[in-house]
Motif scaffolding. Structure first.
Motif, mmCIF file in Angstrom:
data_model
loop_
_atom_site.group_PDB
_atom_site.id
_atom_site.type_symbol
_atom_site.label_atom_id
_atom_site.label_comp_id
_atom_site.label_asym_id
_atom_site.label_seq_id
_atom_site.Cartn_x
_atom_site.Cartn_y
_atom_site.Cartn_z
ATOM 1 N N ARG A 83 -87.295 -106.313 26.180
ATOM 2 C CA ARG A 83 -85.995 -106.255 25.491
ATOM 3 C C ARG A 83 -85.547 -107.604 24.951
ATOM 4 N N GLY A 84 -85.670 -108.640 25.744
ATOM 5 C CA GLY A 84 -85.223 -109.973 25.316
ATOM 6 C C GLY A 84 -85.916 -110.447 24.048
ATOM 7 N N PRO A 85 -87.231 -110.520 24.058
ATOM 8 C CA PRO A 85 -87.944 -110.994 22.863
ATOM 9 C C PRO A 85 -87.741 -110.092 21.635
ATOM 10 N N MET A 86 -87.507 -108.803 21.864
ATOM 11 C CA MET A 86 -87.385 -107.876 20.739
ATOM 12 C C MET A 86 -85.986 -107.863 20.127
ATOM 13 N N ARG A 87 -85.031 -108.576 20.714
ATOM 14 C CA ARG A 87 -83.669 -108.633 20.144
ATOM 15 C C ARG A 87 -83.664 -109.237 18.743
ATOM 16 N N ALA A 88 -84.601 -110.108 18.467
ATOM 17 C CA ALA A 88 -84.661 -110.766 17.158
ATOM 18 C C ALA A 88 -85.319 -109.890 16.100
ATOM 19 N N ILE A 89 -85.864 -108.741 16.521
ATOM 20 C CA ILE A 89 -86.581 -107.839 15.610
ATOM 21 C C ILE A 89 -85.668 -106.675 15.247
ATOM 22 N N ASP A 90 -85.615 -106.339 13.952
ATOM 23 C CA ASP A 90 -84.857 -105.161 13.534
ATOM 24 C C ASP A 90 -85.451 -103.937 14.215
ATOM 25 N N PRO A 91 -84.604 -103.025 14.725
ATOM 26 C CA PRO A 91 -85.132 -101.865 15.453
ATOM 27 C C PRO A 91 -86.083 -101.004 14.627
ATOM 28 N N TRP A 92 -85.932 -100.968 13.315
ATOM 29 C CA TRP A 92 -86.813 -100.160 12.469
ATOM 30 C C TRP A 92 -88.161 -100.842 12.239
ATOM 31 N N SER A 93 -88.332 -102.054 12.789
ATOM 32 C CA SER A 93 -89.604 -102.781 12.661
ATOM 33 C C SER A 93 -90.293 -103.004 13.998
ATOM 34 N N GLY A 126 -83.426 -92.540 -2.459
ATOM 35 C CA GLY A 126 -82.429 -93.232 -1.647
ATOM 36 C C GLY A 126 -82.119 -92.499 -0.351
ATOM 37 N N VAL A 127 -81.919 -91.207 -0.450
ATOM 38 C CA VAL A 127 -81.652 -90.393 0.740
ATOM 39 C C VAL A 127 -82.852 -90.432 1.678
ATOM 40 N N SER A 128 -84.036 -90.353 1.114
ATOM 41 C CA SER A 128 -85.263 -90.379 1.915
ATOM 42 C C SER A 128 -85.447 -91.719 2.614
ATOM 43 N N GLU A 129 -85.158 -92.791 1.908
ATOM 44 C CA GLU A 129 -85.296 -94.119 2.508
ATOM 45 C C GLU A 129 -84.356 -94.266 3.699
ATOM 46 N N LEU A 130 -83.122 -93.851 3.537
ATOM 47 C CA LEU A 130 -82.176 -93.940 4.642
ATOM 48 C C LEU A 130 -82.624 -93.090 5.827
ATOM 49 N N ALA A 131 -83.137 -91.898 5.549
ATOM 50 C CA ALA A 131 -83.586 -91.010 6.619
ATOM 51 C C ALA A 131 -84.776 -91.604 7.374
ATOM 52 N N VAL A 132 -85.736 -92.155 6.662
ATOM 53 C CA VAL A 132 -86.916 -92.736 7.312
ATOM 54 C C VAL A 132 -86.535 -93.987 8.101
ATOM 55 N N LEU A 133 -85.710 -94.848 7.523
ATOM 56 C CA LEU A 133 -85.295 -96.054 8.247
ATOM 57 C C LEU A 133 -84.507 -95.697 9.505
ATOM 58 N N ARG A 134 -83.676 -94.681 9.429
ATOM 59 C CA ARG A 134 -82.927 -94.236 10.610
ATOM 60 C C ARG A 134 -83.887 -93.694 11.669
ATOM 61 N N ALA A 135 -84.893 -92.940 11.264
ATOM 62 C CA ALA A 135 -85.876 -92.420 12.213
ATOM 63 C C ALA A 135 -86.649 -93.575 12.863
ATOM 64 N N LEU A 136 -87.033 -94.565 12.078
ATOM 65 C CA LEU A 136 -87.744 -95.727 12.625
ATOM 66 C C LEU A 136 -86.850 -96.538 13.552
ATOM 67 N N GLN A 137 -85.563 -96.634 13.225
ATOM 68 C CA GLN A 137 -84.603 -97.343 14.073
ATOM 69 C C GLN A 137 -84.475 -96.637 15.431
ATOM 70 N N LEU A 138 -84.315 -95.337 15.391
ATOM 71 C CA LEU A 138 -84.224 -94.554 16.619
ATOM 72 C C LEU A 138 -85.494 -94.712 17.442
ATOM 73 N N ALA A 139 -86.638 -94.606 16.785
ATOM 74 C CA ALA A 139 -87.915 -94.771 17.474
ATOM 75 C C ALA A 139 -88.035 -96.174 18.061
ATOM 76 N N GLY A 140 -87.656 -97.184 17.308
ATOM 77 C CA GLY A 140 -87.731 -98.565 17.787
ATOM 78 C C GLY A 140 -86.885 -98.792 19.025
ATOM 79 N N ASN A 141 -85.673 -98.247 19.026
ATOM 80 C CA ASN A 141 -84.814 -98.375 20.201
ATOM 81 C C ASN A 141 -85.443 -97.690 21.414
ATOM 82 N N ARG A 142 -86.071 -96.555 21.190
ATOM 83 C CA ARG A 142 -86.710 -95.835 22.297
ATOM 84 C C ARG A 142 -87.956 -96.568 22.790
ATOM 85 N N ILE A 143 -88.700 -97.147 21.880
ATOM 86 C CA ILE A 143 -89.899 -97.899 22.261
ATOM 87 C C ILE A 143 -89.514 -99.068 23.166
ATOM 88 N N VAL A 144 -88.513 -99.815 22.747
ATOM 89 C CA VAL A 144 -88.063 -100.968 23.534
ATOM 90 C C VAL A 144 -87.508 -100.496 24.881
#
Length: 132
Positions: free
Chosen positions: A38-48, A12-30
């Motif tokens: 940015r517009g088209p990616m608003r419908a996509i979860d940042p971790w995806s 559980g702790v690992s899942e939260l940590a990885v999803l948070r890292a992917l979310q941070l990365a996703g925000n930076r990618i966009v």
């Protein structure tokens, strides 16, 4: 805590940590790609986001910068953080969606005797005697 409970907690702790890292990365990618993305990616979860926008190997350090600060501050062992970082980097570089089953495979390769910050240190017999 029994072994099964311990494994569930680590997962559980690992899942939260990885999803948070992917979310941070996703925000930076966009953010790097500009307004047209940015517009088209608003419908996509940042971790995806990495599933839809390719991340090159040379970008991994930048998009994951400081992604492990909170888990490290919480005291997660370096060996676990290293495995989670490798897992996140693989997902980002390959454009693979997060999967709990894949994460569990990664975690299954770690030694079971990791020292976790929420567990009392020392032999369990000593803890039992001290509690009486």
């Amino acid at each position: 805590m029994d072994q099964q409970g311990r494994e569930a907690l680590i997962a559980g702790v690992s899942e939260l940590a990885v999803l948070r890292a992917l979310q941070l990365a996703g925000n930076r990618i966009v953010g790097k790609r500009g307004r047209s993305v940015r517009g088209p990616m608003r419908a996509i979860d940042p971790w995806s986001v990495h599933v839809h926008l390719r991340v090159e190997n040379h970008e991994l350090d930048a998009v994951l910068e400081d992604a492990w600060q909170i888990p490290a501050a919480a005291g997660l062992p370096d060996e676990l953080l290293s495995a989670l970082d490798g897992h996140a980097r693989t997902l980002l570089a390959a454009g693979i969606e997060f999967s709990r089953d894949d994460l569990l495979l990664t975690l299954s390769q770690l030694p079971s005797e990791l020292a976790l910050p929420w567990e009392p240190q020392g032999p369990s017999e000593d803890r039992h005697v001290a509690q009486q």
